[in-house]
Scaffold this active site. Structure first.
Site, PDB file in Angstrom:
ATOM      1  CD  GLU A  33      -2.784   0.548   2.444  1.00  0.00           C
ATOM      2  OE1 GLU A  33      -3.373   1.674   2.864  1.00  0.00           O
ATOM      3  OE2 GLU A  33      -2.971  -0.486   2.886  1.00  0.00           O
ATOM      4  NE  ARG A 257       2.425  -8.431  10.183  1.00  0.00           N
ATOM      5  CZ  ARG A 257       2.198  -7.322   9.784  1.00  0.00           C
ATOM      6  NH1 ARG A 257       2.972  -6.462   9.665  1.00  0.00           N
ATOM      7  NH2 ARG A 257       1.254  -7.203   8.575  1.00  0.00           N
ATOM      8  CE  LYS A 267       2.940   0.565   5.506  1.00  0.00           C
ATOM      9  NZ  LYS A 267       1.891   0.083   4.698  1.00  0.00           N
TER      10      LYS A 267
END
Ligand code: ATP
Ligand code: MG
Length: 549
Positions: A33, A257, A267
């Site tokens: 993204e 992850r 983020k």
């Protein structure tokens, strides 16, 4: 003998798929993204997706997941492309989920026509409250029974801008009692009168992740769509859309992850570090971003090695950051040119060395490459490390102390004769004599000394800036703390002036050095001709400290 590495679970699946003839070639994608900078966790996903295609002769698309209209994304798009290229990978196609808005709209219409989607006028709160809980089924509301014609008309009106944000949504008509919450009539489209960085004002309805991702995979004929574990509950929905639309059957596979000690990777948290000035920017060498790690002096191959070593797990875990550090250390130990640099200087005067004299001494630049040599100048006054002198030496102190001998690296054996102190008790000057017959490589002195120390010729030493970076957090897992900002390491950056051998003035961005006995360093892009700045990439050893005894 070659070492057989066992396959990870995705490789096993792929080999099976190729063997059975399900696919003749594989296709993967990396779907960032464009709303932030890539971090080391993304590097893992990149290495996996691109690595699989390379290994099995397939290809990988770079697909920006830009279904969420936001104002400025070009900066992120550019940095993401730059980081992937830097890591050593190239994509088959650069694509944007927004490329597919027309196609996705048509897919949605197709589902409405099949009686598998409906327009719901409920507020998001009402939709949420009707969802039920994992233990109780959800509620089918009155909009669920709308006719296909009505749904087609309303959805088209949504697209044409007749309704305000939030007034209506398009939902898939699946099963309000499904044990999988994601299958309880998930929202496919929402109204958002917002400008999109690529499609401008063309659209005021935007597809949600679940309706965009799998369909984009399918449009691109992605065979293995690899994502992280939090998407496991989305997989039934991923499959449902593909099945009902009867389009190319992409498959989703999930892996754990990457989480790493002493850092944060969300983020939101990284943004906080940047915005509140805890670091100098996204590319601060203490950040887990690829740009930060690069600036710190990591190489693409060290990151690839790291990603390879941690493997591909199916269960979440926390990887020790020292594993990443060991990967760069191992590489730079072989490749980094040696330089002598003194970080905490004290003057050493060789009393019996002629003031006028200077000589060039040969020293190795790479221990494994005898041809790689350089010359360093030597004269009467040198800089050495304060830590290499002890006024009252402890037992087994093999470095400099009154009356004691030590070898100056690639030069001579010296003997400490005396020293001066200022009124505060700090050593200001050390006096020594050298043994002319003890020159390195031609030593005929017959003397045996146990210690070797580094030094820099004060006559032409270059003053440089060194930035000593340490871990950004004192907590092993700052993301789990109540407030991660309370655990910032106050000593994560120490800036010093140091003296370097003069040859370092030719350093260029991208050069890596081992400062002998100190650590690995690289030239920082902030450097100017008059002020060379070196970032510490890694210490020589894990938790390396100069031992005092
Ligand atoms: P956010 O912080 O908004 O959740 P994200 O970290 O998921 O974003 P994306 O840009 O959506 O970032 O991620 C792109 C790809 O990288 C996705 O396939 C995602 O699963 C993968 N990815 C993200 N973080 C990690 C991580 N820590 N380890 C491995 N893969 C990751
Ligand atoms: Mg994401």
């Amino acid at each position: 003998m070659t070492e057989e590495k066992s396959l990870n679970f995705v490789e096993e699946i792929i080999e099976e798929d190729l063997k059975s003839g399900k696919y003749t070639a594989i296709k993967t994608r990396f779907p960032p993204e464009p709303n932030g900078y890539l971090h080391i966790g993304h590097a893992k996903s990149i290495c996996l997706n691109f690595g699989l295609a390379l290994k099995y002769g397939g290809e990988t698309n770079l697909r920006f997941d830009d279904t969420n209209p936001t104002t400025e994304e070009t900066e992120y798009v550019d940095s993401i492309k730059n980081d992937i290229r830097w890591l050593g990978f190239s994509w088959a196609k650069e694509l944007y989920a927004s490329n597919y808005f027309d196609q996705l709209y048509e897919f949605a219409v197709r589902l409405i026509q099949k009686g598998l989607a409906y327009v719901d006028d409920s507020s998001s709160e009402k939709i949420a409250s009707e969802k039920g809980t994992p233990a109780t089924p959800g509620v089918e509301n009155e909009y669920r029974s709308r006719t296909i014609e009505e749904n087609l008309r309303l959805f088209e009106e949504m697209k044409n801008g007749k309704y305000a944000d939030g007034e209506k949504v398009l939902r898939a008509k699946i099963d309000m009692a499904s044990p999988v919450m994601q299958m309880r009539d998930p929202v496919m489209y929402r109204i958002k009168h917002a400008h999109h960085h690529r499609t401008g004002d063309k659209w005021c309805i935007y597809p949600l992740y679940d309706f965009a991702h799998g369909q984009s995979d399918s449009i691109e004929n992605i065979t293995h769509s690899i994502c992280t574990l939090e998407f496991v509950p989305h997989r039934p929905l991923y499959n449902w859309f593909i099945e009902k639309l009867e389009i190319f059957p992409s498959h989703q596979y999930e892996f754990a992850r990457l989480n790493m000690t002493y850092t944060v990777m969300s983020k939101r948290k990284m943004l906080k570090l940047v915005e509140e000035g805890y670091v100098s920017g996204w590319d601060d060498p203490r950040m887990p971003t690829i740009s930060g790690i690069r600036r710190k002096g990591y190489t693409p191959s060290s990151i690839r090695t790291f990603c390879d070593k941690i493997g591909v797990a199916k269960r979440d875990n926390l990887i020790d950051i020292s594993l990443l550090e060991s990967c760069i250390r191992e590489e730079l130990n072989v490749t980094a040119e040696r330089k002598m640099v003194v970080l905490n200087p004290v003057k050493l005067i060789i009393d019996n060395y002629d003031e006028e004299k200077s000589e060039l001494l040969e020293t190795e630049s790479l221990p494994n490459d005898p041809d790689k040599k350089r010359e360093v100048s030597f004269s009467k006054t040198l800089w050495i490390e304060q830590e290499d002198f002890m006024e009252n030496p402890v037992k087994k102190w093999f470095r400099l102390a009154p009356g004691q001998m030590v070898r100056l690296k690639s030069a001579y054996i010296i003997k400490c004769e005396s020293f001066d102190k200022d009124e505060n008790g700090n050593i200001t000057e050390i006096h020594a004599t050298y043994i002319p017959e003890s020159k390195s490589g031609h030593d005929e002195s017959g003397l045996k000394v146990k210690g070797t120390i580094h030094w820099v010729d004060a006559k032409n030493a270059l003053e440089v800036e060194v930035r000593l970076y340490d871990r950004l957090f004192t907590s092993e897992n700052p993301a789990q703390e109540e407030n991660f900002l309370d655990f910032i390491n106050p000593d994560s950056l120490q800036i010093k002036k140091a003296y370097a051998e003069s040859g370092i003035k030719n350093a260029e961005p991208g050069n890596h050095f081992q400062f002998v006995r100190i650590g690995y360093f690289c030239l920082d892009p902030d450097s100017t001709n008059d002020n060379l700045i070196f970032n510490r990439t890694a210490t020589l050893k894990e938790g390396f400290k100069v031992k005092q005894h």
